[in-house]
Scaffold this active site. Structure first.
Site, PDB file in Angstrom:
ATOM      1  N   GLY A  13       0.837  -1.206   0.000  1.00  0.00           N
ATOM      2  CA  GLY A  13       0.000   0.000   0.000  1.00  0.00           C
ATOM      3  C   GLY A  13       0.866   1.248   0.000  1.00  0.00           C
ATOM      4  O   GLY A  13       0.486   2.298   0.522  1.00  0.00           O
ATOM      5  N   GLY A  29      -0.585   4.586  -1.200  1.00  0.00           N
ATOM      6  CA  GLY A  29      -1.729   5.174  -0.500  1.00  0.00           C
ATOM      7  C   GLY A  29      -1.301   6.245   0.496  1.00  0.00           C
ATOM      8  O   GLY A  29      -0.106   6.486   0.709  1.00  0.00           O
ATOM      9  N   SER A  41      -8.660  -1.887  11.606  1.00  0.00           N
ATOM     10  CA  SER A  41      -9.480  -0.687  11.413  1.00  0.00           C
ATOM     11  C   SER A  41     -10.611  -0.594  12.424  1.00  0.00           C
ATOM     12  O   SER A  41     -11.197  -1.614  12.823  1.00  0.00           O
ATOM     13  CB  SER A  41     -10.081  -0.747  10.000  1.00  0.00           C
ATOM     14  OG  SER A  41     -11.173   0.128   9.890  1.00  0.00           O
ATOM     15  N   GLU A  50     -13.415   0.193  11.696  1.00  0.00           N
ATOM     16  CA  GLU A  50     -14.625  -0.322  11.024  1.00  0.00           C
ATOM     17  C   GLU A  50     -14.983  -1.717  11.533  1.00  0.00           C
ATOM     18  O   GLU A  50     -16.108  -2.176  11.344  1.00  0.00           O
ATOM     19  CB  GLU A  50     -14.413  -0.360   9.510  1.00  0.00           C
ATOM     20  CG  GLU A  50     -14.464   1.001   8.825  1.00  0.00           C
ATOM     21  CD  GLU A  50     -15.848   1.633   8.816  1.00  0.00           C
ATOM     22  OE1 GLU A  50     -16.826   0.924   8.553  1.00  0.00           O
ATOM     23  OE2 GLU A  50     -15.936   2.844   9.080  1.00  0.00           O
ATOM     24  N   TYR A  78     -15.924  -4.593   3.813  1.00  0.00           N
ATOM     25  CA  TYR A  78     -14.602  -4.102   4.222  1.00  0.00           C
ATOM     26  C   TYR A  78     -14.340  -4.430   5.694  1.00  0.00           C
ATOM     27  O   TYR A  78     -13.293  -4.973   6.057  1.00  0.00           O
ATOM     28  CB  TYR A  78     -14.515  -2.580   3.988  1.00  0.00           C
ATOM     29  CG  TYR A  78     -13.306  -1.937   4.615  1.00  0.00           C
ATOM     30  CD1 TYR A  78     -12.061  -2.016   4.005  1.00  0.00           C
ATOM     31  CD2 TYR A  78     -13.401  -1.234   5.828  1.00  0.00           C
ATOM     32  CE1 TYR A  78     -10.932  -1.437   4.581  1.00  0.00           C
ATOM     33  CE2 TYR A  78     -12.289  -0.653   6.412  1.00  0.00           C
ATOM     34  CZ  TYR A  78     -11.062  -0.759   5.783  1.00  0.00           C
ATOM     35  OH  TYR A  78      -9.958  -0.178   6.366  1.00  0.00           O
ATOM     36  N   LYS A  80     -11.506  -6.920   7.298  1.00  0.00           N
ATOM     37  CA  LYS A  80     -10.531  -6.433   8.290  1.00  0.00           C
ATOM     38  C   LYS A  80     -10.573  -7.281   9.563  1.00  0.00           C
ATOM     39  O   LYS A  80      -9.546  -7.463  10.218  1.00  0.00           O
ATOM     40  CB  LYS A  80     -10.789  -4.953   8.613  1.00  0.00           C
ATOM     41  CG  LYS A  80     -10.251  -3.991   7.555  1.00  0.00           C
ATOM     42  CD  LYS A  80      -8.734  -3.911   7.571  1.00  0.00           C
ATOM     43  CE  LYS A  80      -8.186  -2.956   6.532  1.00  0.00           C
ATOM     44  NZ  LYS A  80      -6.726  -2.985   6.422  1.00  0.00           N
ATOM     45  N   ARG A 129      -5.431  12.315   1.442  1.00  0.00           N
ATOM     46  CA  ARG A 129      -6.588  11.431   1.415  1.00  0.00           C
ATOM     47  C   ARG A 129      -7.191  11.452   0.013  1.00  0.00           C
ATOM     48  O   ARG A 129      -7.232  12.500  -0.637  1.00  0.00           O
ATOM     49  CB  ARG A 129      -7.600  11.957   2.436  1.00  0.00           C
ATOM     50  CG  ARG A 129      -8.633  10.983   2.929  1.00  0.00           C
ATOM     51  CD  ARG A 129      -8.071   9.705   3.340  1.00  0.00           C
ATOM     52  NE  ARG A 129      -8.815   9.066   4.427  1.00  0.00           N
ATOM     53  CZ  ARG A 129      -8.791   7.750   4.615  1.00  0.00           C
ATOM     54  NH1 ARG A 129      -8.119   6.950   3.804  1.00  0.00           N
ATOM     55  NH2 ARG A 129      -9.429   7.225   5.627  1.00  0.00           N
TER      56      ARG A 129
HETATM   57  P1  GDP Z   1     -15.315   5.373   6.549  1.00  0.00           P
HETATM   58  O1  GDP Z   1     -15.525   5.762   7.969  1.00  0.00           O
HETATM   59  O2  GDP Z   1     -14.109   4.513   6.351  1.00  0.00           O
HETATM   60  O3  GDP Z   1     -16.520   4.804   5.898  1.00  0.00           O
HETATM   61  O4  GDP Z   1     -14.911   6.746   5.805  1.00  0.00           O
HETATM   62  P2  GDP Z   1     -15.680   7.673   4.754  1.00  0.00           P
HETATM   63  O5  GDP Z   1     -14.928   8.958   4.689  1.00  0.00           O
HETATM   64  O6  GDP Z   1     -15.874   6.972   3.442  1.00  0.00           O
HETATM   65  O7  GDP Z   1     -17.126   7.900   5.396  1.00  0.00           O
HETATM   66  C1  GDP Z   1     -17.290   8.486   6.654  1.00  0.00           C
HETATM   67  C2  GDP Z   1     -18.756   8.711   6.926  1.00  0.00           C
HETATM   68  O8  GDP Z   1     -19.251   9.747   6.074  1.00  0.00           O
HETATM   69  C3  GDP Z   1     -19.638   7.490   6.643  1.00  0.00           C
HETATM   70  O9  GDP Z   1     -20.550   7.354   7.704  1.00  0.00           O
HETATM   71  C4  GDP Z   1     -20.356   7.857   5.362  1.00  0.00           C
HETATM   72  O10 GDP Z   1     -21.635   7.248   5.208  1.00  0.00           O
HETATM   73  C5  GDP Z   1     -20.503   9.360   5.534  1.00  0.00           C
HETATM   74  N1  GDP Z   1     -20.755  10.070   4.274  1.00  0.00           N
HETATM   75  C6  GDP Z   1     -21.774  10.931   4.019  1.00  0.00           C
HETATM   76  N2  GDP Z   1     -21.718  11.370   2.759  1.00  0.00           N
HETATM   77  C7  GDP Z   1     -20.633  10.779   2.181  1.00  0.00           C
HETATM   78  C8  GDP Z   1     -20.055  10.854   0.877  1.00  0.00           C
HETATM   79  O11 GDP Z   1     -20.535  11.551  -0.016  1.00  0.00           O
HETATM   80  N3  GDP Z   1     -18.920  10.127   0.670  1.00  0.00           N
HETATM   81  C9  GDP Z   1     -18.360   9.347   1.655  1.00  0.00           C
HETATM   82  N4  GDP Z   1     -17.240   8.669   1.398  1.00  0.00           N
HETATM   83  N5  GDP Z   1     -18.906   9.248   2.891  1.00  0.00           N
HETATM   84  C10 GDP Z   1     -20.022   9.954   3.150  1.00  0.00           C
END
Ligand code: GDP
Length: 326
Positions: A8, A11, A127, A129, A151, A155, A186
């Site tokens: 990675g 990244g 993670s 998550e 995902y 993990k 990011r």
């Molecule tokens: P994650 O915590 O690894 O899923 O990181 P993300 O940045 O992808 O998402 C963080 C939170 O933001 C999650 O609860 C998503 O559902 C929320 N979210 C709301 N709108 C968006 C969007 O347009 N894009 C993404 N990526 N997340 C969103």
């Protein structure tokens, strides 16, 4: 000179970790997959000291060969399909790369070995998550897992197999349960960077609106540059172990949006933000907040960048990038 192999490497975390290890005098190797990987040029430009080795987390022989060629002191497994929303659409691929990839890399390390006095040390990027529908708040190393996405499930497997290889074969294998960590590097698919980039573009008149999904979920967001230090610290201990790395603070997506727009000089963010169900996920993680007491006391780890500083750093960077060529 100590050496490290990072999967990675292209990244966000791979790039921060490469910088950290290089500054500590390591010889840094990066595992690069695919033919003509589009990120190679960026890496060569930004981190010319990284030596690239070809291999793929889905291909055990390539991992054995990479570990055998490099003979690293430390291996950091940061490679994964890491975007939660995408993992719902490509669940099998996610299980293969993000989950089974860990098993393959552990197996390569077990086969190649390293010397008796100096066994290869392994870091697995676990993670928050994995906690998903959280069973307790804040989450610690002992909180049960309840993943909410392919995902998260992958993990959990990666985490469990790391612990299992440590217990079964005596490998020096650590798992860092890192909560969300963000930065200027990011990808634009993640909500933080999507928001800071849009706030900058709206401020500069390059974009009219920002379309998001759920604004309610809460996350514990830290700065990636701080978090890679915890990864390194985990591999410098006498005994391998697992650690939560988090800030202990939690904010709604909506609060991130408000702060980002403010940092861009826009007070009425609601005017520019629209919600679209297409960004909703089949199952959501509503709340994450970690307790990093163990990392703080045993590793002496501290985060340095606060939440408002993180948002400002990202917005300032996007304003600078988006201003070029206007
Ligand atoms: P994650 O915590 O690894 O899923 O990181 P993300 O940045 O992808 O998402 C963080 C939170 O933001 C999650 O609860 C998503 O559902 C929320 N979210 C709301 N709108 C968006 C969007 O347009 N894009 C993404 N990526 N997340 C969103």
């Amino acid at each position: 000179m100590p050496s490290a192999l990072i999967t990675g490497i292209t990244g966000q975390d791979g790039r921060f970790l490469a910088e950290l290890l290089h500054s500590k005098g390591y010889k840094v190797y990066g595992l690069l997959k695919g033919q003509n990987n589009p990120k190679t040029a960026l890496l060569r430009d930004e981190h010319p000291y990284v030596e690239l080795v070809h291999g793929d987390l889905c291909d055990l022989p390539s991992l054995i060969s990479a570990v055998e060629t490099v003979r690293p002191d430390e291996v950091y497994n940061l490679g994964a399909i890491s975007f939660v929303a995408m993992s719902f659409n490509q669940a099998e691929l996610t299980a293969n790369v993000t989950g089974l990839g860990v098993l393959r890399l552990l197996e390569a390390i077990r086969i190649v070995g390293g010397s008796q006095n100096n066994p290869i040390r392994f870091y697995q990027a676990s993670s928050s998550e994995m906690f998903g529908k959280v069973r307790e708040t804040p989450q610690t190393e002992l909180t049960p897992f309840h993943p909410r996405s392919p995902y998260g499930c992958a993990k959990v497997f990666g985490h469990d197999i790391t612990v299992n290889y440590r217990e079964s074969y005596g490998l020096y294998a650590c798992s860092g349960i890192l909560f969300n960590h963000e930065s200027e590097r990011r990808g634009l698919e993640f909500v933080t960077r999507k928001v800071t980039n849009a706030a900058a573009r709206i401020k500069l008149g390059l974009q009219e609106e920002l379309v998001l999904g759920d604004l309610e979920p809460r996350r514990d967001w830290g700065y990636a540059g701080d978090y890679v230090k915890a990864m390194w610290l985990m591999l410098q201990q006498d005994q391998p172990d697992d650690y939560v790395v988090a800030t202990g603070e939690t904010y709604q997506v909506r609060e991130f949006v408000r702060l980002a727009f403010e940092a861009a000089g826009i007070d009425d963010w609601q005017r520019y933000v629209r919600q679209d169900p297409k960004f909703l996920r089949p199952a959501e993680v509503d709340l994450l907040v970690g307790d990093a007491t163990k990392a703080q006391t045993k590793l002496g780890w501290r985060r340095e960048v606060s939440f408002p500083e993180l948002v400002k750093k990202m917005v300032d960077n996007d304003l600078a990038i988006e201003s070029v060529g206007r």
